[in-house]
Motif scaffolding. Structure first.
Motif, PDB file in Angstrom:
ATOM      1  N   CYS A   1     -24.546 -86.113 -48.698  1.00  0.00           N
ATOM      2  CA  CYS A   1     -24.090 -86.571 -47.372  1.00  0.00           C
ATOM      3  C   CYS A   1     -24.992 -86.083 -46.247  1.00  0.00           C
ATOM      4  N   GLY A   2     -25.922 -85.165 -46.576  1.00  0.00           N
ATOM      5  CA  GLY A   2     -26.873 -84.686 -45.574  1.00  0.00           C
ATOM      6  C   GLY A   2     -26.278 -83.750 -44.540  1.00  0.00           C
ATOM      7  N   ILE A   3     -25.214 -83.000 -44.915  1.00  0.00           N
ATOM      8  CA  ILE A   3     -24.595 -82.088 -43.952  1.00  0.00           C
ATOM      9  C   ILE A   3     -24.600 -80.631 -44.400  1.00  0.00           C
ATOM     10  N   GLN A   4     -25.041 -80.347 -45.636  1.00  0.00           N
ATOM     11  CA  GLN A   4     -24.977 -78.980 -46.145  1.00  0.00           C
ATOM     12  C   GLN A   4     -25.834 -78.806 -47.392  1.00  0.00           C
TER      13      GLN A   4
ATOM     14  N   CYS B   1     -22.790 -74.607 -48.176  1.00  0.00           N
ATOM     15  CA  CYS B   1     -23.215 -73.745 -47.068  1.00  0.00           C
ATOM     16  C   CYS B   1     -23.994 -74.511 -46.016  1.00  0.00           C
ATOM     17  N   ARG B   2     -23.814 -74.077 -44.766  1.00  0.00           N
ATOM     18  CA  ARG B   2     -24.615 -74.619 -43.668  1.00  0.00           C
ATOM     19  C   ARG B   2     -25.564 -73.573 -43.098  1.00  0.00           C
ATOM     20  N   THR B   3     -25.414 -72.300 -43.532  1.00  0.00           N
ATOM     21  CA  THR B   3     -26.328 -71.260 -43.061  1.00  0.00           C
ATOM     22  C   THR B   3     -27.108 -70.671 -44.228  1.00  0.00           C
ATOM     23  N   ARG B   4     -28.357 -70.344 -43.950  1.00  0.00           N
ATOM     24  CA  ARG B   4     -29.231 -69.756 -44.964  1.00  0.00           C
ATOM     25  C   ARG B   4     -28.715 -68.398 -45.418  1.00  0.00           C
TER      26      ARG B   4
ATOM     27  N   ALA C   1     -29.872 -78.475 -40.837  1.00  0.00           N
ATOM     28  CA  ALA C   1     -30.004 -79.407 -39.720  1.00  0.00           C
ATOM     29  C   ALA C   1     -29.726 -80.818 -40.216  1.00  0.00           C
ATOM     30  N   LYS C   2     -29.091 -81.596 -39.392  1.00  0.00           N
ATOM     31  CA  LYS C   2     -28.860 -82.988 -39.761  1.00  0.00           C
ATOM     32  C   LYS C   2     -30.208 -83.616 -40.068  1.00  0.00           C
TER      33      LYS C   2
END
Length: 99
Positions: free
Chosen positions: A35-38, A61-64, A91-92
């Motif tokens: 979905c390109g969000i995570q 996850c969205r953060t490294r 990032a998107k």
């Protein structure tokens, strides 16, 4: 004469040849979610024989930093390569190969 056979990349996250794989270690890997969000930390589950193995999402996850902690917890690796490969936040538009 040996001709190399190109690997066909797949768009299914459960596929061993998923097109947005970032890093793999044993039965663990990180991919960009479809979905390109995570980012998704996946585990390769065996559902019978070796030909029936599939990748299953375990953590999203969205953060490294969160991803590095999980990578270390499950693979035992320090996560330096993950830090080098990924930006601080997802990032998107996704993974672009630069931090």
């Amino acid at each position: 004469m040996n001709a190399s056979v190109p690997i066909r990349l797949d768009h299914r996250e459960s596929s061993d040849t998923y097109c947005a794989e970032i890093i793999r270690s044993g039965r663990w890997r990180i991919i960009e979610g479809s979905c390109g969000i995570q980012w998704v930390l996946q585990y390769q589950a065996r559902c019978g024989g070796p030909d029936t193995a599939r990748w299953e999402g375990k953590h999203f996850c969205r953060t490294r930093d969160a991803l590095v902690r999980l990578w270390h917890q499950f693979t035992g690796q320090d996560g330096a390569l993950v830090e080098a490969l990924l930006p601080e936040r997802f990032a998107k538009g996704g993974y672009n190969g630069s931090a």
